[in-house]
Design a protein around this motif. Structure first.
Motif, mmCIF file in Angstrom:
data_model
loop_
_atom_site.group_PDB
_atom_site.id
_atom_site.type_symbol
_atom_site.label_atom_id
_atom_site.label_comp_id
_atom_site.label_asym_id
_atom_site.label_seq_id
_atom_site.Cartn_x
_atom_site.Cartn_y
_atom_site.Cartn_z
ATOM 1 N N THR A 114 0.828 -1.201 0.000
ATOM 2 C CA THR A 114 0.000 0.000 0.000
ATOM 3 C C THR A 114 0.869 1.261 0.000
ATOM 4 O OG1 THR A 114 -0.113 0.169 2.409
ATOM 5 C CG2 THR A 114 -1.771 -1.214 1.331
ATOM 6 N N TYR A 136 0.666 3.618 2.094
ATOM 7 C CA TYR A 136 1.075 3.865 3.481
ATOM 8 C C TYR A 136 2.332 3.065 3.819
ATOM 9 C CZ TYR A 136 0.992 3.740 8.589
ATOM 10 O OH TYR A 136 1.345 3.817 9.913
ATOM 11 N N HIS A 193 5.785 6.105 11.255
ATOM 12 C CA HIS A 193 4.502 6.741 10.932
ATOM 13 C C HIS A 193 4.609 8.249 11.126
ATOM 14 C CE1 HIS A 193 0.077 7.376 10.985
ATOM 15 N NE2 HIS A 193 0.371 8.275 11.917
ATOM 16 N N GLU A 247 -3.756 10.523 7.310
ATOM 17 C CA GLU A 247 -4.899 9.697 7.680
ATOM 18 C C GLU A 247 -5.645 9.183 6.451
ATOM 19 O OE1 GLU A 247 -7.399 7.400 9.716
ATOM 20 O OE2 GLU A 247 -5.561 8.348 10.441
ATOM 21 N N ALA A 291 -3.598 6.279 5.345
ATOM 22 C CA ALA A 291 -3.672 5.215 6.338
ATOM 23 C C ALA A 291 -5.013 4.496 6.285
ATOM 24 C CB ALA A 291 -3.424 5.772 7.735
ATOM 25 N N GLU A 292 -6.077 5.241 6.026
ATOM 26 C CA GLU A 292 -7.403 4.624 5.957
ATOM 27 C C GLU A 292 -7.513 3.700 4.755
ATOM 28 O OE1 GLU A 292 -11.118 3.239 6.473
ATOM 29 O OE2 GLU A 292 -9.785 4.182 7.944
ATOM 30 N N HIS A 330 -5.039 2.099 3.509
ATOM 31 C CA HIS A 330 -4.233 0.947 3.937
ATOM 32 C C HIS A 330 -5.069 -0.006 4.791
ATOM 33 C CE1 HIS A 330 -0.921 -1.287 5.823
ATOM 34 N NE2 HIS A 330 -1.464 -0.988 6.989
ATOM 35 N N ARG A 331 -5.819 0.540 5.737
ATOM 36 C CA ARG A 331 -6.647 -0.294 6.614
ATOM 37 C C ARG A 331 -7.735 -1.004 5.817
ATOM 38 N NH1 ARG A 331 -5.591 4.100 10.320
ATOM 39 N NH2 ARG A 331 -7.427 5.235 9.596
ATOM 40 N N ARG A 332 -8.352 -0.292 4.866
ATOM 41 C CA ARG A 332 -9.394 -0.920 4.039
ATOM 42 C C ARG A 332 -8.819 -2.086 3.243
ATOM 43 N NH1 ARG A 332 -11.516 4.391 3.067
ATOM 44 N NH2 ARG A 332 -10.403 4.541 1.086
ATOM 45 N N HIS A 384 -6.212 -3.994 3.990
ATOM 46 C CA HIS A 384 -5.897 -5.135 4.845
ATOM 47 C C HIS A 384 -7.154 -5.787 5.410
ATOM 48 C CE1 HIS A 384 -1.478 -5.412 5.018
ATOM 49 N NE2 HIS A 384 -1.573 -4.193 4.508
ATOM 50 N N ARG A 385 -8.212 -5.010 5.636
ATOM 51 C CA ARG A 385 -9.480 -5.628 6.036
ATOM 52 C C ARG A 385 -10.016 -6.506 4.908
ATOM 53 N NH1 ARG A 385 -10.680 -0.487 8.534
ATOM 54 N NH2 ARG A 385 -11.860 0.156 6.687
#
Length: 295
Positions: free
Chosen positions: A14, A16, A26, A41, A44-45, A47-49, A51-52
């Protein structure tokens, strides 16, 4: 006894992760982006999406199946097996990146960021994974394009192949159309683009639209390509009469190199290019293999 199917999850690093790897932490990555008016952010968001989505897809693989993961940068070193089902988790371009390494394995495209990705090739959501793997819906056979050099080097692409000089130098070559009455033209240009119906949603379409071409764009499953010479230069030694056309499955476009170095790359990946020099020839046309895209 036959092997159980293997789900191969293809993903990419990603933004991020790339930022943190480059800047160390970070906090340092956040400072770097803030100095340029950006908020970490947002990155980062995404990135989180991603990995989810990867976790949700992995959990949906049937328990009896085997499972593997491969990052985009490692695709050229990964050995795909005939029984694999390839699950691409990410952007449309990631499907194109993996296509040339496959030999008929079905591909499922999972969109990790709906609304941000066009969704041309990643057509499904993470929650659809289980049904797609167990139900095995029909797959479309998408046409691919190949370039074969006279020294047996070969390159395959899903969207398009570009032939030209590295950087922004002028490409010099002789161009001819196979079985077209022996018409040959020396050219100096910014290169030649040969694309498929899948590529007609990207770079090929932009050239087609800019040129005002009357040739209809091919469909993704159609055995027909379009080709365009970019910025052909007229001079006493070079012409501009052969600058666009179509290639059905029975025809090939041939270039003979007339400069020290030309490159041939597919789907925007210049790092994975064929290199040609004086007198070498390369033929481009419809590839015999297809990408089997589920749904």
């Amino acid at each position: 006894m036959s092997l159980a199917p293997r789900a191969v999850l293809v993903h990419r690093t990603t933004e991020y992760e790339e930022l943190v790897a480059r800047h160390g932490t970070h906090g340092q990555a956040a400072f770097f982006l803030a100095s340029r008016g950006r908020d970490i952010e947002e990155v980062a968001e995404r990135h989180r999406r991603t990995h989810r989505a990867l976790a949700q897809v992995a959990a949906a693989v049937p328990a009896a199946w085997r499972q593997a993961r491969v990052e985009r940068a490692d695709l050229d070193r990964f050995l795909f097996a005939p029984e694999d089902v390839v699950v691409v988790v990410g952007q449309d371009g990631l499907v194109a990146n993996v296509a040339k390494y496959l030999a008929g394995q079905p591909v499922v495209g999972i969109d990790t960021d709906p609304g941000r990705n066009p969704g041309v090739l990643v057509r499904h959501r993470p929650e659809d994974t289980a049904a797609l793997l167990t139900g095995r819906p029909a797959a479309e056979e998408l046409t691919m394009v190949e370039a074969v050099a006279d020294d047996t080097q070969r390159l395959v692409a899903l969207n398009e192949i570009y032939l030209g000089a590295a950087g922004h130098q002028t490409a010099r070559y002789r161009l001819d159309l196979e079985d077209d009455g022996g018409v040959v033209e020396a050219q100096a240009s910014s290169g030649v683009l040969v694309g498929t119906g899948t590529g007609a949603t990207g770079w090929l379409r932009s050239v087609w639209q800019e040129r005002g071409a009357r040739l209809p764009l091919p469909a993704p499953t159609e055995d027909r390509l379009l080709w365009f010479v970019r910025e052909a230069w007229p001079s006493p030694a070079t012409g501009t009469s052969l600058v666009a056309g179509e290639l059905p499955a029975s025809r090939r476009l041939r270039l003979t190199v007339e400069s020290e170095r030309l490159i041939v790359f597919g789907d925007g990946i210049e790092a994975d290019a064929l290199e040609l020099t004086w007198g070498q020839g390369v033929e481009v046309g419809v590839c015999g293999e297809r990408l089997r895209l589920v749904g």
